[in-house]
Design an enzyme around this catalytic site. Structure first.
Site, PDB file in Angstrom:
ATOM      1  N   ASP A  64       0.825  -1.213   0.000  1.00 49.34           N
ATOM      2  CA  ASP A  64       0.000   0.000   0.000  1.00 49.34           C
ATOM      3  C   ASP A  64       0.862   1.266   0.000  1.00 49.34           C
ATOM      4  OD1 ASP A  64      -2.261  -1.472  -0.070  1.00 49.34           O
ATOM      5  OD2 ASP A  64      -2.560  -1.470   2.103  1.00 49.34           O
ATOM      6  N   CYS A  65       1.970   1.215   0.733  1.00 49.78           N
ATOM      7  CA  CYS A  65       2.818   2.409   0.793  1.00 49.78           C
ATOM      8  C   CYS A  65       3.874   2.426  -0.318  1.00 49.78           C
ATOM      9  CB  CYS A  65       3.466   2.551   2.160  1.00 49.78           C
ATOM     10  SG  CYS A  65       4.294   1.063   2.751  1.00 49.78           S
ATOM     11  N   TYR A  66       4.181   1.273  -0.859  1.00 51.39           N
ATOM     12  CA  TYR A  66       5.157   1.182  -1.955  1.00 51.39           C
ATOM     13  C   TYR A  66       4.521   0.395  -3.104  1.00 51.39           C
ATOM     14  CZ  TYR A  66       8.691   2.684   1.438  1.00 51.39           C
ATOM     15  OH  TYR A  66       9.405   3.380   2.354  1.00 51.39           O
TER      16      TYR A  66
END
Lengths: 133, 398
Positions: free
Chosen positions: B139-141
């Site tokens: 989700d963040c990368y």
């Protein structure tokens, strides 16, 4: 005259002719074959050590037959910038062309002694030796 | 009266331009001429140097974050795989890593023309490097792949981190078998055809401080043409003392250094991609260590000449690979450097894998840096273990 080393290149059709035979018979040259190779396309490469009174006439004969003739000393290259003078080549070189100069411990290359075995190309860790035909 | 100096006193002399620095090679001659005591009075710092293949070398690289961001799982630099199992935008590239499509030794003896060490050389030479990476996406990368080109100046950090460098001493390698063998000590011809060694001998850093009286965590050094630091003992740090059958001391062995420095201030002249036929790729590294002359004992060790430093002769056809005992004796570096030695009654040519000429240059450059006031000596936060600590190598069972 002292022997000179030359590189000869033969096309596919030339490889089948007895050219070296005539070099000896008609020009009375002394031939020492240093290295010979025929590639999968049947093109030939020959490194010769050659000497005799009719040396130049012999070379003219080779050229007249379509053989490419090059002096060998121009073909062996030591990249002095790349060479670190480690000496890894010096105990391997069979002719003493690569040697360690003492006491400054610098590797030197004597092209006249080189027999183009190409062991130095394989063993130089820094890839400082190049052979260009 | 014996000489005593502190790091602070030596650094004060460096700053005032009055420091006296000699290379370890110059010291050997000086001590032969003047003796130890006079040399100890005169000399403040002795510089050492070495330039040889050091497989345990590598770089930590941190790339700028892409958009979208990406957590690097696997990465390749000029097709050479780098380890991505660290923080999102970091990788570690080892000097001995090879491209996945390299034939390796399946076409024996393999040529190993381009590996991790060559990437490091190209990086430090500011050549463009093809960079490819893949990821599983989070989700963040979220990004899953990237293919681009980088240079050393395009990325955030490049830290040369070498877990084991500057071996204190090394074997003199020979081949007792009847076939040619291809080793990390070069091509060894059959039936004792040649003997290879790999150290600068009387110029080599850890031969000149055999008991680690001055070298430790935080020692500032010449590393790859720039400034680096000793950060720990190296892996396989097993300091020992060599003795012959009659109990004569033949010099130290077994110590190693773990070193680190900023790749961006280094020079490709001193970090060279290296290939060993039939063995693999690696990196040739230039390292120079200053030895502060704190007292007479330190200069006595630093002044030991090639004639008094010895390498064990080791058979690489059977004894070394199979961990069998080898009883071929010892040979001095003076003999090795002469170009021929006698083993089992046979005279054989010798050659080195490390460059004495370049080692001399490293020690000379470090000397100049110190003389110019550009390089101060650092007092180690902790000295490295020495032979008295009794560290022994473990054997892997299996």
């Amino acid at each position: 005259m002292s022997p000179k080393k030359i590189v000869l290149r033969f096309t596919k059709t030339l490889s089948e002719k007895p050219i070296i035979y005539y070099l000896v018979k008609d020009y009375d040259l002394v031939v020492n074959i240093v290295k010979a190779n025929i590639n999968p396309h049947k093109e030939g490469m020959l490194i010769l050590e050659l000497s005799g009174e009719k040396y130049e006439q012999g070379l003219d004969y080779l050229r007249s037959q379509g053989v490419t003739v090059q002096p060998l000393t121009q073909e062996i290259i030591r990249n002095e910038e790349r060479c670190s003078s480690c000496g890894a080549c010096t105990a391997i070189c069979p002719s003493g062309a690569l040697y360690m100069e003492r006491p400054n411990m610098e590797v030197k290359f004597d092209g006249d002694k080189c027999i183009v075995c190409q062991l130095c190309l394989k063993t130089c860790p820094l890839r400082a030796m190049e052979v260009r035909f | 009266m014996s000489i005593e100096r502190t790091y602070a006193e030596i650094n004060s002399k460096i700053k005032s331009g009055k420091v006296v620095v000699v290379t370890a090679e110059e010291l050997v001659t000086m001590v032969k001429d003047k003796g130890i005591t006079a040399a100890a009075k005169e000399v403040d710092v002795v510089t050492t140097g070495t330039f040889g293949p050091m497989c345990s070398s590598g770089v930590f690289l941190n790339f700028g974050h892409s958009a979208p961001r990406m957590k690097i799982q696997k990465a390749w630099l000029n097709k050479v795989p780098a380890y991505g199992g660290i923080a999102a935008a970091d990788v570690f590239l080892g000097a001995t890593e090879m491209p996945e499509d390299d034939p390796l030794n399946s076409s024996y003896p393999g040529e190993f023309r381009y590996g991790g060490g060559h990437v490091i050389e190209d990086l430090v030479a500011r050549k463009p490097i093809k960079y490819k990476a893949i990821a599983y996406g989070t989700d963040c990368y979220p990004r899953k792949e990237i293919e681009t080109e980088i240079t050393l100046d395009d990325i955030n950090e490049a830290i040369l981190m070498n877990p084991r460098n500057a071996y204190q001493n090394y074997n003199c390698a020979v081949n007792l078998s009847s076939r040619t063998i291809y080793t990390y000590m070069g091509l060894l011809k059959p039936n004792l055809g040649n003997a290879h060694y790999s150290t600068a001998g009387q110029l080599s850093p850890l031969l000149k401080d055999p008991d680690f009286r001055t070298i430790g965590v935080g020692t500032r050094i010449f590393l790859g043409g720039g400034i680096g630091y000793v950060v720990w003992n190296g892996t396989q740090h097993f300091p020992d003392r060599l003795y012959d059958k009659n109990g004569k001391y033949l010099g130290p062995s077994g110590g190693t250094l773990s070193v680190l420095g900023d790749l961006k201030q280094m020079n490709p002249q001193w970090l060279r991609g290296t290939s060993f036929l039939g063995y693999g790729a690696t990196l040739t590294v230039g390292i120079g260590v200053p030895i502060p002359v704190l007292n007479e004992e330190i200069i006595r060790y630093a002044a030991v000449p090639d004639e008094e430093l010895y390498a064990p002769i080791m058979d690489y056809s059977d004894a070394y690979p199979n961990r069998k005992p080898c009883d071929l004796g010892f040979v001095s570096y003076a003999e090795l450097k002469s170009g021929k030695i006698t083993v089992n009654g046979k005279e054989i040519p010798t050659a080195s894998m490390s460059s004495y000429k370049k080692a001399r240059e490293v020690a000379g450059i470090l000397k100049q840096w110190i003389q110019k006031g550009d390089f101060l000596l650092s007092q180690p936060a902790q000295l490295l273990p020495n032979a008295d600590d009794g560290i022994k190598a473990k054997v892997l069972k299996g």
